[in-house]
Scaffold this active site. Structure first.
Site, short mmCIF file in Angstrom:
data_model
loop_
_atom_site.label_atom_id
_atom_site.label_comp_id
_atom_site.label_asym_id
_atom_site.label_seq_id
_atom_site.Cartn_x
_atom_site.Cartn_y
_atom_site.Cartn_z
N LYS A 13 0.45 -0.80 0.09
CA LYS A 13 -0.37 0.18 0.03
C LYS A 13 0.67 1.29 -0.05
CE LYS A 13 -1.83 -0.99 4.04
NZ LYS A 13 -1.61 -2.65 3.73
N ARG A 88 -9.70 0.28 8.35
CA ARG A 88 -9.02 -1.48 8.98
C ARG A 88 -10.34 -1.60 9.60
NH1 ARG A 88 -3.60 0.59 8.92
NH2 ARG A 88 -2.23 -1.69 8.85
N ARG A 127 11.70 -5.99 4.76
CA ARG A 127 11.69 -4.23 4.51
C ARG A 127 13.12 -3.80 5.93
NH1 ARG A 127 6.18 -2.34 5.60
NH2 ARG A 127 5.59 -3.38 7.57
N ARG A 160 11.53 -1.86 11.76
CA ARG A 160 10.43 -1.98 12.37
C ARG A 160 10.05 -2.77 13.59
NH1 ARG A 160 5.48 -0.07 8.58
NH2 ARG A 160 4.07 -1.38 9.69
N ARG A 171 -0.40 -9.05 12.97
CA ARG A 171 -0.67 -8.25 12.33
C ARG A 171 -2.03 -8.91 11.05
NH1 ARG A 171 4.10 -5.87 10.23
NH2 ARG A 171 2.50 -5.08 9.31
P1 AP5 Z 1 4.64 -1.82 2.41
O1 AP5 Z 1 4.94 -0.90 0.85
O2 AP5 Z 1 6.07 -0.55 2.81
O3 AP5 Z 1 3.34 -2.80 2.20
P2 AP5 Z 1 2.25 -1.65 3.73
O4 AP5 Z 1 1.38 -2.24 2.64
O5 AP5 Z 1 2.21 -0.30 3.02
O6 AP5 Z 1 2.38 -2.64 4.26
P3 AP5 Z 1 2.56 -1.89 6.24
O7 AP5 Z 1 3.15 -2.89 6.80
O8 AP5 Z 1 2.84 -0.36 6.14
O9 AP5 Z 1 0.70 -2.11 6.43
P4 AP5 Z 1 0.55 -1.35 7.46
O10 AP5 Z 1 -1.45 -1.76 6.94
O11 AP5 Z 1 0.46 -3.55 8.23
O12 AP5 Z 1 0.76 -1.17 8.79
P5 AP5 Z 1 0.79 0.06 8.98
O13 AP5 Z 1 2.00 1.34 8.44
O14 AP5 Z 1 -0.30 0.67 7.71
O15 AP5 Z 1 5.34 -3.00 1.38
C1 AP5 Z 1 6.34 -3.94 2.41
C2 AP5 Z 1 7.87 -4.22 1.92
O16 AP5 Z 1 7.35 -4.62 0.31
C3 AP5 Z 1 8.77 -3.28 1.65
O17 AP5 Z 1 10.06 -3.06 1.85
C4 AP5 Z 1 8.78 -2.59 -0.16
O18 AP5 Z 1 9.77 -2.25 -0.57
C5 AP5 Z 1 8.44 -4.05 -0.50
N1 AP5 Z 1 7.73 -4.45 -1.89
C6 AP5 Z 1 6.47 -3.24 -1.46
N2 AP5 Z 1 5.70 -3.85 -2.85
C7 AP5 Z 1 6.64 -5.15 -3.36
C8 AP5 Z 1 5.83 -5.67 -4.60
N3 AP5 Z 1 5.93 -5.81 -5.58
N4 AP5 Z 1 7.72 -7.32 -4.99
C9 AP5 Z 1 8.97 -6.38 -4.29
N5 AP5 Z 1 9.05 -6.04 -2.58
C10 AP5 Z 1 7.57 -5.06 -2.67
O19 AP5 Z 1 -0.05 0.10 9.93
C11 AP5 Z 1 0.97 0.31 11.53
C12 AP5 Z 1 -0.41 0.14 12.83
O20 AP5 Z 1 -0.47 0.93 12.91
C13 AP5 Z 1 -0.70 -1.45 12.70
O21 AP5 Z 1 -0.48 -2.67 13.07
C14 AP5 Z 1 -1.89 -0.35 14.12
O22 AP5 Z 1 -1.63 -1.15 15.04
C15 AP5 Z 1 -1.44 1.32 13.43
N6 AP5 Z 1 -2.62 1.03 12.40
C16 AP5 Z 1 -2.85 2.07 11.84
N7 AP5 Z 1 -3.67 2.07 11.11
C17 AP5 Z 1 -4.63 2.59 11.27
C18 AP5 Z 1 -5.77 2.12 11.66
N8 AP5 Z 1 -6.61 2.72 11.16
N9 AP5 Z 1 -7.32 1.99 13.00
C19 AP5 Z 1 -6.65 1.35 13.63
N10 AP5 Z 1 -5.12 1.10 13.94
C20 AP5 Z 1 -4.91 1.46 12.94
#
Ligand code: AP5
Length: 223
Positions: A13, A88, A127, A160, A171
């Site tokens: 994402k 979410r 990552r 992270r 997660r």
């Molecule tokens: P990346 O692009 O970083 O993936 P992502 O989908 O953004 O993953 P996240 O882990 O950041 O999402 P998440 O939803 O778990 O965490 P968030 O920060 O929102 O890609 C991942 C890796 O793969 C990278 O190394 C990248 O280089 C690589 N990659 C990407 N695409 C690729 C491809 N096509 N091919 C090869 N490699 C690739 O949330 C974190 C925490 O915050 C949550 O767990 C929760 O505690 C809290 N939180 C956030 N939002 C909320 C909410 N709305 N409600 C409640 N709690 C929340």
């Protein structure tokens, strides 16, 4: 105009939203990054959410909706806003409908990045994140130019805390139970665009771009 990026942790994402920012002039609002920033700065919010984020649990819905509402109300929304990580839960999605209606913002589409758990584990396992500017890398698929250093700001890259294996499993379990129901929620509203996100970054981006271009035209035409 508002876009939602939906998908499992590690689906890509953040990576895809970052690219669209440059090409379409969108503003990316990553709720995860907002929380990490607050934790880095040691604010009251940061202290409140630290435990949830590190354990891989969701922060309570009301708090998240308040954070998002405040950010949206600041303006600076470019040619549109990508919500990366919100909503979410079904409750957050319902609260978002209220926020959008109050401000007369239009939800143009929900981009659902669909990946297998095997790929999630490979991506999150490799990552690396910049603790200073929030940029993401992958040791194999998206390495920085200088090993261990951020291309943008030169800071030392870190893993992270919620990318530890135990937190990743938590997660994924939370995602399946609380977030995946949104696939049906938005599908029933005719807003969902499913993309096979298991391919290389460029390949996935071409698919995302084509969906956004098509939906954007429809949105501008008021459809
Ligand atoms: P990346 O692009 O970083 O993936 P992502 O989908 O953004 O993953 P996240 O882990 O950041 O999402 P998440 O939803 O778990 O965490 P968030 O920060 O929102 O890609 C991942 C890796 O793969 C990278 O190394 C990248 O280089 C690589 N990659 C990407 N695409 C690729 C491809 N096509 N091919 C090869 N490699 C690739 O949330 C974190 C925490 O915050 C949550 O767990 C929760 O505690 C809290 N939180 C956030 N939002 C909320 C909410 N709305 N409600 C409640 N709690 C929340």
């Amino acid at each position: 105009m508002i876009w939602i990026f939906l998908g499992a942790p590690g689906a890509g994402k953040g990576t895809q939203a970052e690219r669209l920012r440059g090409d379409f002039g969108f503003v990316q609002m990553s709720t995860g990054e907002m929380l990490r920033e607050a934790m880095r700065a040691g604010t009251e919010l940061g202290k409140t959410v630290q435990g949830y984020v590190t354990r891989g649990e969701l922060v309570p819905d009301d708090l998240m909706a308040e954070i998002l509402q405040q950010r949206l109300a600041q303006g600076n929304t470019g040619n549109g806003v990508i919500l990366d990580g919100f909503p979410r839960t079904v409750r957050q999605a319902e609260m978002l409908e209220g926020i959008l209606a109050r401000h007369c913002w239009q939800l143009c589409g929900v981009v659902y990045l669909d990946v297998s758990e095997e790929i999630v584990l490979q991506r999150l396992g490799g990552r690396r994140n910049c603790p200073q500017c929030g940029a993401n890398y992958h040791v194999v698929t998206m390495p920085p130019k200088v090993e261990g250093r951020c291309d943008r700001c030169g800071a030392e890259l870190v893993v992270r805390p919620d990318d530890a294996l135990e937190a990743i499993r938590k997660r994924l379990e939370v995602y399946r139970r609380q977030t995946e129901p949104l696939v049906n929620f938005y599908s029933q509203r005719g807003l969902l665009e499913r993309i096979d996100a298991g391919g290389a970054v460029d390949e996935v981006y071409q698919a995302v771009k084509s969906v956004i271009s098509r939906r954007w035209k429809r949105c501008l035409a008021g459809e």
